[in-house]
Motif scaffolding. Structure first.
Motif, mmCIF file in Angstrom:
data_model
loop_
_atom_site.group_PDB
_atom_site.id
_atom_site.type_symbol
_atom_site.label_atom_id
_atom_site.label_comp_id
_atom_site.label_asym_id
_atom_site.label_seq_id
_atom_site.Cartn_x
_atom_site.Cartn_y
_atom_site.Cartn_z
ATOM 1 N N GLU A 45 0.777 -1.349 -0.164
ATOM 2 C CA GLU A 45 0.054 -0.122 0.041
ATOM 3 C C GLU A 45 0.843 1.519 0.010
ATOM 4 N N MET A 74 3.189 4.431 1.433
ATOM 5 C CA MET A 74 2.837 5.373 2.579
ATOM 6 C C MET A 74 2.604 7.097 1.953
ATOM 7 N N SER A 75 1.796 7.510 2.531
ATOM 8 C CA SER A 75 1.714 9.077 2.202
ATOM 9 C C SER A 75 2.816 9.727 2.685
ATOM 10 N N THR A 106 8.829 5.710 -1.090
ATOM 11 C CA THR A 106 7.490 4.989 -0.833
ATOM 12 C C THR A 106 6.401 5.933 -1.453
ATOM 13 N N ASP A 155 1.964 5.894 -2.122
ATOM 14 C CA ASP A 155 0.596 5.474 -1.749
ATOM 15 C C ASP A 155 -0.178 5.268 -2.948
ATOM 16 N N GLN A 213 3.095 2.632 -6.841
ATOM 17 C CA GLN A 213 2.667 2.323 -5.385
ATOM 18 C C GLN A 213 3.587 1.260 -4.876
#
Ligand code: ADP
Ligand code: MG
Length: 321
Positions: free
Chosen positions: A54, A56-57, A105, A107, A131
């Protein structure tokens, strides 16, 4: 670096394999379907762990390096009902305290790259990547020579990583794992849920073909797995793979129960190969015994041991008939 991160690092990061375990657990928690692990010189020079989870923001990526900033527990009740691999929020800050870390990273919406050197934030920028999450760790223990000294030869450190990745793949057969050493692919699983395929890669055809499947349950525990027939088993080292609710665990009492049962069927100088998965209500297992999360406390452990013994006995008696 914060002293508390250094202390936690002492408990969580002893060798490269610990970093692999923590990062792979994070990838699993992020619902990755594919995880690749690249080690250089046993992971002492460099480790790269990449997933298609998933991600990360930007905000979460920043928080990830703060101590106890876990996104996985919402309130204290959750601590007694742990559904995720991670829950302590210690791994990333601990790793970053004793090495150079680059986290990349995304999202799927926003991406970021964050760099830490021995506990100090070095840089942070927005990037555009698909992502998922990639963590690169290098220079392990470079600033803590007392620690560095306890690392062993690259070949040994890599063997610990390989053993761990094999087991992680066994406990998550629906995830595709790839492990590289110095750019050479040394292990991969298909992610198609086939445990025997992984066993085949580890021990060869004879072992995989003589794996006796078993299933059993009582009111509390559900067991499933494979016990390699004692007659085939020429292993000179035992391999007992234990997982509870898909979490790899170590347990001397459960291991001894398995070894004892095997020795009804084979001489003491031979060693069992067994894969055992246990499903149980998360409230009946405490995984918060040690920061490295290997040890567990199990309620009704004696009933469990009894069930394990009966099940393996039954598997073999059926097979011998
Ligand atoms: P914990 O796993 O105990 O929550 P960690 O220090 O291992 O703590 O990770 C901190 C946080 O960083 C996690 O709670 C999660 O939100 C985020 N994180 C770490 N690795 C990943 C990853 N591979 N994919 C998505 N999120 C991650
Ligand atoms: Mg974690």
């Amino acid at each position: 670096p914060h002293i508390s991160n250094m202390i936690a690092a002492g408990e969580v990061v002893e060798r490269p394999a610990n970093i692999v375990k923590e990062c792979v657990e994070n990838s699993i928690d992020a619902h990755a379907k594919e995880i690749s692990i690249e080690a250089y010189e046993g992971g002492i020079d460099k480790l790269v762990i990449q997933d298609d989870g998933e991600g990360m923001s930007r905000e979460d990526a920043k928080l990830a390096f703060l101590r106890h900033a876990t996104s996985k527990l919402k309130d204290e009740d959750d601590l007694f009902n742990i559904q995720t691999m991670g829950f302590r929020g210690e791994a990333l800050p601990s790793i970053a305290a004793v090495s150079k870390v680059v986290l990349s990273t995304s999202d799927g919406d926003e991406g970021s790259r964050i760099e830490y050197d021995y506990g100090e934030l070095k840089g942070q920028e927005s990037i555009s990547i698909p992502q998922g999450t990639k963590i690169e760790v290098s220079g392990l223990f470079y600033k803590t020579p007392a620690r560095f000294k306890y690392l062993r030869k690259a070949s040994y450190e890599f063997s610990v990583i390989a053993d761990l990745v094999n087991k992680m793949a066994l406990s998550h057969p629906n995830i595709r794992f790839r492990l590289f050493h110095n750019d050479r692919l040394v292990f991969q699983s298909s992610g198609k849920g086939n445990v025997l395929e992984i066993l085949y890669q580890m021990y060869g055809k004879e072992v995989a073909e003589n794996a006796v499947p078993f299933k059993a349950k009582n009111e509390t525990f559900k067991l499933s797995g494979y016990a390699i027939q004692p007659k085939i088993n020429r292993s000179t080292k035992y391999f007992i793979f234990l997982s509870i609710n898909d979490r790899l665990v170590r347990s001397i009492p459960l291991q001894n129960a398995i070894i004892e049962t095997y020795h009804n069927y084979m001489p003491p100088n031979r060693f069992p190969i067994v894969l055992l998965n246990i499903d149980v209500d998360t409230q009946l297992v405490d995984v918060n015994v040690h920061p490295n999360k290997w040890e567990v406390r199990i309620a009704q452990q004696n009933d469990l041991i009894q069930l394990i013994k009966e099940t393996i006995n039954a598997a073999f008696t059926k097979e011998l008939r």
